[in-house]
Design an enzyme around this catalytic site. Structure first.
Site, PDB file in Angstrom:
ATOM      1  N   SER A  63      21.867  69.798  28.093  1.00 30.04           N
ATOM      2  CA  SER A  63      23.298  70.134  28.129  1.00 30.04           C
ATOM      3  C   SER A  63      24.107  68.914  28.568  1.00 30.04           C
ATOM      4  O   SER A  63      25.308  68.993  28.785  1.00 30.04           O
ATOM      5  CB  SER A  63      23.536  71.318  29.074  1.00 30.04           C
ATOM      6  OG  SER A  63      22.940  71.061  30.327  1.00 30.04           O
ATOM      7  N   GLY A  64      23.428  67.777  28.721  1.00 29.21           N
ATOM      8  CA  GLY A  64      24.103  66.600  29.279  1.00 29.21           C
ATOM      9  C   GLY A  64      24.738  65.690  28.248  1.00 29.21           C
ATOM     10  O   GLY A  64      24.662  65.910  27.036  1.00 29.21           O
TER      11      GLY A  64
ATOM     12  N   LEU B  36      24.167  62.411  27.308  1.00 30.63           N
ATOM     13  CA  LEU B  36      23.408  61.610  26.342  1.00 30.63           C
ATOM     14  C   LEU B  36      22.985  62.453  25.133  1.00 30.63           C
ATOM     15  O   LEU B  36      23.112  62.035  23.980  1.00 30.63           O
ATOM     16  CB  LEU B  36      22.165  61.015  27.029  1.00 30.63           C
ATOM     17  CG  LEU B  36      21.252  60.221  26.112  1.00 30.63           C
ATOM     18  CD1 LEU B  36      21.929  58.940  25.649  1.00 30.63           C
ATOM     19  CD2 LEU B  36      19.939  59.886  26.808  1.00 30.63           C
TER      20      LEU B  36
ATOM     21  N   ASP C 224      15.395  51.254  25.262  1.00 32.54           N
ATOM     22  CA  ASP C 224      16.532  50.373  25.509  1.00 32.54           C
ATOM     23  C   ASP C 224      17.255  50.391  24.169  1.00 32.54           C
ATOM     24  O   ASP C 224      16.778  49.779  23.204  1.00 32.54           O
ATOM     25  CB  ASP C 224      16.051  48.970  25.848  1.00 32.54           C
ATOM     26  CG  ASP C 224      17.205  48.016  26.045  1.00 32.54           C
ATOM     27  OD1 ASP C 224      18.256  48.222  25.408  1.00 32.54           O
ATOM     28  OD2 ASP C 224      17.071  47.069  26.825  1.00 32.54           O
ATOM     29  N   HIS C 225      18.365  51.115  24.086  1.00 30.03           N
ATOM     30  CA  HIS C 225      18.897  51.360  22.731  1.00 30.03           C
ATOM     31  C   HIS C 225      19.350  50.082  22.040  1.00 30.03           C
ATOM     32  O   HIS C 225      19.482  50.039  20.827  1.00 30.03           O
ATOM     33  CB  HIS C 225      19.997  52.438  22.744  1.00 30.03           C
ATOM     34  CG  HIS C 225      21.332  51.954  23.208  1.00 30.03           C
ATOM     35  ND1 HIS C 225      21.660  51.811  24.520  1.00 30.03           N
ATOM     36  CD2 HIS C 225      22.446  51.579  22.525  1.00 30.03           C
ATOM     37  CE1 HIS C 225      22.906  51.383  24.632  1.00 30.03           C
ATOM     38  NE2 HIS C 225      23.408  51.231  23.429  1.00 30.03           N
TER      39      HIS C 225
ATOM     40  N   LYS D 271      19.349  48.495  17.680  1.00 32.01           N
ATOM     41  CA  LYS D 271      20.508  48.086  16.876  1.00 32.01           C
ATOM     42  C   LYS D 271      20.028  47.168  15.755  1.00 32.01           C
ATOM     43  O   LYS D 271      19.225  46.252  15.998  1.00 32.01           O
ATOM     44  CB  LYS D 271      21.524  47.333  17.752  1.00 32.01           C
ATOM     45  CG  LYS D 271      22.261  48.232  18.738  1.00 32.01           C
ATOM     46  CD  LYS D 271      23.307  47.446  19.497  1.00 32.01           C
ATOM     47  CE  LYS D 271      23.897  48.240  20.640  1.00 32.01           C
ATOM     48  NZ  LYS D 271      24.892  49.229  20.254  1.00 32.01           N
TER      49      LYS D 271
ATOM     50  N   HIS E 200      19.507  45.593  28.463  1.00 31.40           N
ATOM     51  CA  HIS E 200      20.071  45.118  27.186  1.00 31.40           C
ATOM     52  C   HIS E 200      20.194  43.584  27.153  1.00 31.40           C
ATOM     53  O   HIS E 200      19.849  42.942  26.168  1.00 31.40           O
ATOM     54  CB  HIS E 200      21.471  45.695  26.956  1.00 31.40           C
ATOM     55  CG  HIS E 200      21.545  47.184  27.066  1.00 31.40           C
ATOM     56  ND1 HIS E 200      20.484  48.007  26.812  1.00 31.40           N
ATOM     57  CD2 HIS E 200      22.583  48.008  27.405  1.00 31.40           C
ATOM     58  CE1 HIS E 200      20.861  49.276  26.977  1.00 31.40           C
ATOM     59  NE2 HIS E 200      22.119  49.294  27.338  1.00 31.40           N
TER      60      HIS E 200
ATOM     61  N   LYS F 184      32.691  45.785  32.243  1.00 32.75           N
ATOM     62  CA  LYS F 184      33.466  46.921  31.732  1.00 32.75           C
ATOM     63  C   LYS F 184      34.938  46.594  31.911  1.00 32.75           C
ATOM     64  O   LYS F 184      35.302  45.771  32.746  1.00 32.75           O
ATOM     65  CB  LYS F 184      33.119  48.178  32.528  1.00 32.75           C
ATOM     66  CG  LYS F 184      31.707  48.689  32.208  1.00 32.75           C
ATOM     67  CD  LYS F 184      31.562  50.162  32.491  1.00 32.75           C
ATOM     68  CE  LYS F 184      30.160  50.660  32.211  1.00 32.75           C
ATOM     69  NZ  LYS F 184      29.865  50.849  30.785  1.00 32.75           N
TER      70      LYS F 184
HETATM   71  C1  BG6 Z   1      24.454  51.959  28.050  1.00 31.10           C
HETATM   72  C2  BG6 Z   1      25.118  51.797  29.383  1.00 31.10           C
HETATM   73  O1  BG6 Z   1      23.086  51.678  28.143  1.00 31.10           O
HETATM   74  O2  BG6 Z   1      25.042  51.054  27.128  1.00 31.10           O
HETATM   75  C3  BG6 Z   1      26.608  52.027  29.274  1.00 31.10           C
HETATM   76  O3  BG6 Z   1      24.549  52.726  30.283  1.00 31.10           O
HETATM   77  C4  BG6 Z   1      27.198  51.144  28.210  1.00 31.10           C
HETATM   78  O4  BG6 Z   1      27.248  51.792  30.511  1.00 31.10           O
HETATM   79  C5  BG6 Z   1      26.425  51.285  26.914  1.00 31.10           C
HETATM   80  O5  BG6 Z   1      28.556  51.541  28.011  1.00 31.10           O
HETATM   81  C6  BG6 Z   1      26.881  50.276  25.899  1.00 31.10           C
HETATM   82  O6  BG6 Z   1      26.247  50.553  24.682  1.00 31.10           O
HETATM   83  P1  BG6 Z   1      26.865  50.082  23.315  1.00 31.10           P
HETATM   84  O7  BG6 Z   1      25.849  50.469  22.316  1.00 31.10           O
HETATM   85  O8  BG6 Z   1      28.176  50.760  23.168  1.00 31.10           O
HETATM   86  O9  BG6 Z   1      27.029  48.592  23.458  1.00 31.10           O
END
Ligand code: BG6
Length: 516
Positions: free
Chosen positions: A31-32, A34, A201-202, A206, A264, A364
């Site tokens: 329900s969060g 992410l 680590d998304h 990319k 990242h 940020k």
């Molecule tokens: C996430 C961070 O891993 O990456 C966020 O927790 C950040 O704080 C986000 O905003 C940035 O991801 P992207 O894909 O928008 O660069």
């Protein structure tokens, strides 16, 4: 300058993907934020592209009380917000595969109910082959959930027999420092082998980040100049316009170093600076990434200010919108010393990079959303143009634009028509969208598919995580001891004067954040 013209055929553009086999997904934190911002829409995209098996289902688990139908409605809303032009029928077919169970993550009873539910759903969907547990919960809950999965036998259901059919996906940050990461890893590795653990680590998912290796190692012309003999310095930037948003609880305890830099940022650094792996195999690539991270020179804590600056956003404005101080954000401690900006200068102690500074910055509420890796080459050794001093010949800069305008550009000097010696800087540009004529897929789409397929190439291995914490933990401890707060910067800034000083004392400048 005119763009490179697309000369690709449709077949060149569309690369066939391998679809996943039958899979059940259990998402903790269903329900969060992410799950609703990223996961559901990404899994739906896999479904829409026929990359999910018919025998797929997802059991969401969360603290909020929902029935299956209520969960499906919220899921449909989230998917609609992310995916344009979707068919209502496809959405309904997909969300019919979603189920929900609520409970307290610390309660054994929840796991017993999950077990019973999985048995029913396996039968209904005929999925007995593969199970993915996804921890989309705040990091402090990881150990609790994993310990319960183990003690209730869910970490290795009998029917699946072999361990490789069960996977655990863990979100970053993995631990808060070296000690907590080791503790977490210990807990997890009691129940899961490294081959079952997918640390997300998304950024690694990319397209533009994946392309770094193709660019470097599928072209012969760059690698010979990719070293200390030709490169003056490298800048890596992850700039965001967003603030802490609705994630105060997590972010105020994390800060930019844990949230972005440890994962990242260091992953991008590793990809741009690592040695060529012997093949495109998960472990060969990860071996080289880790080797590179190991060769980063440790911070000298006595002279930290010379190599590291932290900041926190104050009130300001972006695109005409007035924005409040970080300390005024909902849920943030009024005396918080959490950093929302970090700039650092790193050196890599190996033959390739000795003496080449890597300047990294993330923040940020900066002036623009801009993620890029800029490689500045050395200046020409001598100006043969009598009227042009050597300082007037700007160096070539290769920019790997990670987002939002994904592309690659190379600057060079050219003669302007007219007077004999009249020069100008030009850019040779490549833009993904113009060439490939597709929207860039969401990073989670790639990662979720790879996880189902059992490919760990784009996931962090524990030795890499450990190495990054070895580098950053002394810095975190030094900041904790330091009584002074981070430097304030107005929301909408390009940088901080202290961060400018860090690079300007080396006679270099940060690149301007690009407005896309
Ligand atoms: C996430 C961070 O891993 O990456 C966020 O927790 C950040 O704080 C986000 O905003 C940035 O991801 P992207 O894909 O928008 O660069």
């Amino acid at each position: 300058m005119q763009q490179i013209r697309p000369t690709l055929t449709k077949e060149d553009i569309i690369c066939a993907e391998t679809p996943a086999g039958p899979n059940a997904f259990v998402v903790f934190g269903a329900s969060g934020d992410l799950t609703h911002r990223k996961l559901l829409a990404s899994i739906f995209q896999l479904f829409a592209h026929n990359l999910l098996d018919e025998k797929f289902y997802l059991l969401g688990c969360g603290r909020k009380k929902f029935t299956d139908d209520q969960f499906r409605v919220t899921a449909q809303d989230s998917i609609r917000q992310k995916s344009q032009f979707l068919s209502a029928k496809a959405l309904k077919t997909f969300t019919d595969k979603l189920y929900y169970i609520d409970g307290d993550y610390a309660d054994d009873n929840l796991y017993q109910r999950i077990k019973t539910r999985l048995a029913e759903l396996d039968k209904k969907h005929n999925v007995f082959e593969s199970l993915v547990y996804y921890l989309a919960v705040p990091p402090f809950l990881y150990s609790t959930i994993v310990e319960h999965l183990s003690s209730t036998g869910l970490a290795c259901p009998k029917k699946l027999g072999s361990k490789e059919h069960i996977k655990l996906v863990v979100e970053k940050p993995f631990g808060r420092d070296l000690k907590t990461a080791a503790h977490l890893n210990n807990t997890i590795s009691h129940c899961f082998d490294e081959s079952q653990i997918y640390r997300i680590d998304h950024y690694l998912g990319k397209e533009t980040v994946q392309n770094i290796l193709m660019f470097r190692f599928a072209n012969a012309i760059f690698e010979p100049v990719w070293n200390r003999n030709y490169i003056d310095h490298v800048q890596i930037t992850i700039a965001e316009t967003v603030g802490v948003e609705h994630r105060a609880g997590y972010y105020d305890k994390a800060g930019a170093l844990r949230d972005i830099f440890q994962n990242h940022m260091l992953q991008m650094l590793a990809l741009v600076a690592m040695e060529p792996p012997i093949s495109f195999d998960a472990d060969h690539i990860r071996n080289e990434r880790v080797k590179l991270l190991r060769s980063i020179r440790p911070f000298n804590i006595k002279t930290l200010d010379d190599c590291c600056v932290r900041g926190q956003y104050g009130p300001g404005s972006i695109n005409g919108k007035n924005l409040i101080d970080y300390l005024e954000e909902k849920g943030i401690d009024k005396n918080s010393k959490t950093e929302t900006f970090v700039a650092a200068k790193l050196f890599i102690d190996n033959w390739r990079w000795q003496g080449v500074p890597f300047y990294l910055r993330t923040g940020k509420r900066l002036a623009a959303k801009d993620t890029e890796i800029a490689i500045t080459f050395k200046q020409v050794p001598f100006s043969m143009f009598a009227s042009v001093a050597i300082d007037e010949l700007p160096p070539n800069i290769l920019v790997l634009q990670i987002q939002p305008e994904e592309g690659i550009s190379l600057s060079f000097q050219a003669k302007r028509p007219g007077s004999k010696i009249c020069m100008t800087s030009l850019n040779m540009d490549f833009n993904y969208k113009n060439i490939f004529l597709v929207e860039m897929p969401e990073a989670y789409q790639r990662l979720l598919l790879d996880c189902m397929l059992g490919d760990q190439t784009l996931f962090a291995r524990y030795d890499g995580v450990e190495t990054s914490w070895q580098l950053l933990t002394p810095l975190l401890h030094a900041w904790e001891k330091d009584k002074s707060p981070p430097f304030k910067y107005p929301a909408g800034s390009q940088s901080l004067p202290q961060a400018d000083k860090l690079i300007e004392k080396d006679n270099r400048k940060w690149r301007k954040l690009a407005q896309h």
